[in-house]
Design a protein around this motif. Structure first.
Motif, PDB file in Angstrom:
ATOM      1  N   ASP A 370      76.223  63.935  64.301  1.00 57.65           N
ATOM      2  CA  ASP A 370      75.965  62.671  63.621  1.00 57.65           C
ATOM      3  C   ASP A 370      75.572  62.945  62.171  1.00 57.65           C
ATOM      4  O   ASP A 370      74.885  63.947  61.885  1.00 57.65           O
ATOM      5  CB  ASP A 370      74.802  61.926  64.296  1.00 57.65           C
ATOM      6  N   ALA A 371      75.993  62.054  61.295  1.00 62.02           N
ATOM      7  CA  ALA A 371      75.618  62.206  59.883  1.00 62.02           C
ATOM      8  C   ALA A 371      74.208  61.665  59.683  1.00 62.02           C
ATOM      9  O   ALA A 371      74.004  60.541  59.214  1.00 62.02           O
ATOM     10  CB  ALA A 371      76.626  61.486  59.005  1.00 62.02           C
ATOM     11  N   ASP A 372      73.227  62.448  60.112  1.00 58.74           N
ATOM     12  CA  ASP A 372      71.805  62.152  59.886  1.00 58.74           C
ATOM     13  C   ASP A 372      71.378  63.073  58.740  1.00 58.74           C
ATOM     14  O   ASP A 372      70.980  64.230  58.961  1.00 58.74           O
ATOM     15  CB  ASP A 372      70.974  62.451  61.134  1.00 58.74           C
ATOM     16  N   ILE A 373      71.499  62.574  57.549  1.00 53.79           N
ATOM     17  CA  ILE A 373      71.401  63.421  56.348  1.00 53.79           C
ATOM     18  C   ILE A 373      70.513  62.723  55.326  1.00 53.79           C
ATOM     19  O   ILE A 373      70.574  61.500  55.166  1.00 53.79           O
ATOM     20  CB  ILE A 373      72.807  63.643  55.741  1.00 53.79           C
ATOM     21  N   ILE A 374      69.696  63.507  54.629  1.00 48.58           N
ATOM     22  CA  ILE A 374      68.956  62.930  53.501  1.00 48.58           C
ATOM     23  C   ILE A 374      69.351  63.658  52.220  1.00 48.58           C
ATOM     24  O   ILE A 374      69.660  64.861  52.236  1.00 48.58           O
ATOM     25  CB  ILE A 374      67.422  62.985  53.722  1.00 48.58           C
ATOM     26  N   LEU A 375      69.395  62.910  51.137  1.00 51.10           N
ATOM     27  CA  LEU A 375      69.681  63.483  49.813  1.00 51.10           C
ATOM     28  C   LEU A 375      68.395  63.451  49.006  1.00 51.10           C
ATOM     29  O   LEU A 375      67.763  62.388  48.856  1.00 51.10           O
ATOM     30  CB  LEU A 375      70.761  62.686  49.089  1.00 51.10           C
ATOM     31  N   ILE A 376      68.017  64.610  48.500  1.00 52.12           N
ATOM     32  CA  ILE A 376      66.783  64.733  47.731  1.00 52.12           C
ATOM     33  C   ILE A 376      67.144  64.980  46.274  1.00 52.12           C
ATOM     34  O   ILE A 376      67.899  65.911  45.963  1.00 52.12           O
ATOM     35  CB  ILE A 376      65.929  65.877  48.304  1.00 52.12           C
ATOM     36  N   ASP A 377      66.613  64.156  45.421  1.00 54.61           N
ATOM     37  CA  ASP A 377      66.907  64.257  43.985  1.00 54.61           C
ATOM     38  C   ASP A 377      66.009  65.338  43.375  1.00 54.61           C
ATOM     39  O   ASP A 377      64.784  65.182  43.324  1.00 54.61           O
ATOM     40  CB  ASP A 377      66.652  62.900  43.316  1.00 54.61           C
ATOM     41  N   THR A 378      66.640  66.422  42.931  1.00 57.62           N
ATOM     42  CA  THR A 378      65.851  67.549  42.403  1.00 57.62           C
ATOM     43  C   THR A 378      65.698  67.485  40.882  1.00 57.62           C
ATOM     44  O   THR A 378      65.098  68.382  40.286  1.00 57.62           O
ATOM     45  CB  THR A 378      66.503  68.896  42.785  1.00 57.62           C
TER      46      THR A 378
END
Ligand code: ZN
Length: 449
Positions: A370-378
């Protein structure tokens, strides 16, 4: 709230996250750069976009890190009501005696807005799956269904067998239909609260229920020294040995806290393949102690992370607990790398997925999951320069760096904006209900005179 059409994606749509730094957490590769394809809620490719993939939506991932959604493996969601309430007590048991009379006054109508608020807080801080143990689970299920997050919902058992059977009889018919509509996002677990609130026949009932339903068992254990000492006095063995004796130590069991393992407890846990859920903030705040994380890891015990309820943390922000888990491990062992940042992140992702029986669907970024993904802005001052991405995520990142959250491919947050929960309404409604709960408490105190 009507979510913006630009932020809502049908599960069948193809989404491309372009040019992102990917941390899959599966150990085949620590880190790489490329694209992520999402189709029908699942990860369809990683790396370079294949020619036959036509994206409906493109999210620019430059400057972002993609990692698996966090798994908060132990909480009591609607205890957001008791955030910062009656903090001035000496220990867990005194604190519980302050909270329980108010909990007796809660209704299902109170639980729904608090659950929405708690889920909003978790999505904003990067959590895509959580395990709950609380009252009126059908209301929490409803909030999970609406919000798009995943949850293992515990049917809480508390007290004697008659009361536990009554709870199950009342709640199960309400929870099952909601679970059936959630397409696997909601799993039902049985959650005997603790050995000091559930007599042996209730624990045996939980064991048998778990076998019949093929569900998991969620309970608290060895949280305080008092619990351990009382158990030894009453049963002649440690709480963990007692759980084994009753048949509750299984590979499907996850145990919150385990701050004070004694004797052969860690061997028993490793042998049983039961999972520990480490709750460092709660353990610090209630002065329960420091769980021996490195010893657990050395003993091959599966470890997940949790926040516990917002009343004993006092937030549902797993990034706080990621950082604190690492700090406590360092200071308690005298070794700053007794547990590495990568290991802590594993606990918050794959460790949680394993504990909740969801390892085949989430916990890592892999094709087919499953696309259980988080994007973190670095692209933030406190994340510049990165130098070591795992250290940066554990020691420097904040939950406010979470930019985008996918669960089963659906966008639950983009550019820091929730798409499925009206946070303002959830906050207002929770505050309104809290005022009503307090007035109920005043009335019942008056009538009790
Ligand atoms: Zn708890």
């Amino acid at each position: 709230m009507t979510p913006s059409p630009t932020l809502c994606y049908h599960l069948a749509m193809n989404t491309l996250v372009r040019d992102v730094t990917i941390i899959p957490m599966n150990e085949s590769e620590l880190i790489f750069s490329g694209d992520i394809g999402i189709a029908a809620g699942k990860i369809s490719f990683l790396g370079r976009m294949p020619q036959d993939f036509t994206p409906d939506t493109i999210i620019e991932g430059s400057g972002m890190v993609a990692m698996p959604g966090l798994v908060n493996a132990h909480t009591h969601l609607s205890m957001v009501y008791f955030r910062n309430y009656k903090d001035s007590v000496e220990n867990l048991h005194d604190w519980l005696s302050e909270i329980w009379p108010l909990e007796d006054l809660l209704t299902a109508e109170d639980i729904l807005p608090a659950s929405r608020l708690g889920i909003a807080e978790m999505i904003r801080s990067g959590t895509t799956c959580f395990a709950d143990m609380y009252l009126f689970p059908e209301a929490t299920c409803q909030a999970v269904l609406e919000s798009g997050i995943k949850a293992n919902i515990g049917l809480t058992l508390f007290g004697g067998l008659v009361e536990s059977k009554r709870r199950m009889r009342c709640r199960l018919p309400l929870v099952d239909p909601i679970m059936a509509r959630a397409q696997g996002r909601i799993l039902l677990d049985v959650a005997p609260h603790a050995i000091y609130t559930c007599p042996q026949d209730t624990l045996e009932y939980a064991r048998d229920f778990a076998k019949e339903r093929a569900c998991r068992i969620h309970t608290h254990v060895s949280e305080t020294l008092k619990e351990v000492q009382d158990c030894i006095s009453e049963h002649g063995v440690s709480p963990i040995s007692y759980l084994q004796r009753v048949g509750l130590l299984t590979p499907e069991t996850y145990l919150a806290h385990c701050v004070h393992p004694v004797g052969d407890d860690l061997k028993l846990l490793a042998h049983s393949k039961a999972h520990i859920v480490h709750n460092p903030s709660s353990n610090c705040k209630l002065a329960s102690g420091i769980a021996p994380l490195a010893s657990m890891r050395d003993s091959q015990v599966g470890i997940a992370l949790g926040t516990d309820g917002a009343s004993s943390n006092n937030s549902l922000d797993l990034f706080h607990d990621i950082r604190l888990a690492s700090m406590l491990s360092a200071v308690s062992t005298g070794n700053p790398i007794a547990i590495t940042p990568y290991e802590i992140l594993k606990m918050a992702t794959t460790g949680g997925a394993l504990a909740l029986g969801r390892q085949s669907e989430c916990g890592t970024i892999e094709i087919g999951k499953d696309a259980d993904i988080i994007l973190i802005d670095t692209r933030k001052p406190h994340l510049t320069p990165i130098n070591n991405i795992f250290s940066a995520l554990v020691y420097s990142a904040k939950s406010t760096d979470v930019d985008t959250v996918f669960c089963k491919g659906k966008v639950l947050m983009q550019n820091g904006q929730l798409t499925t929960i009206d946070t303002h309404e959830a906050s207002e409604s929770t505050s309104r209900h809290w005022a009503e709960i307090l007035s109920r408490a005043n009335r019942s105190a008056y009538q009790g005179r």
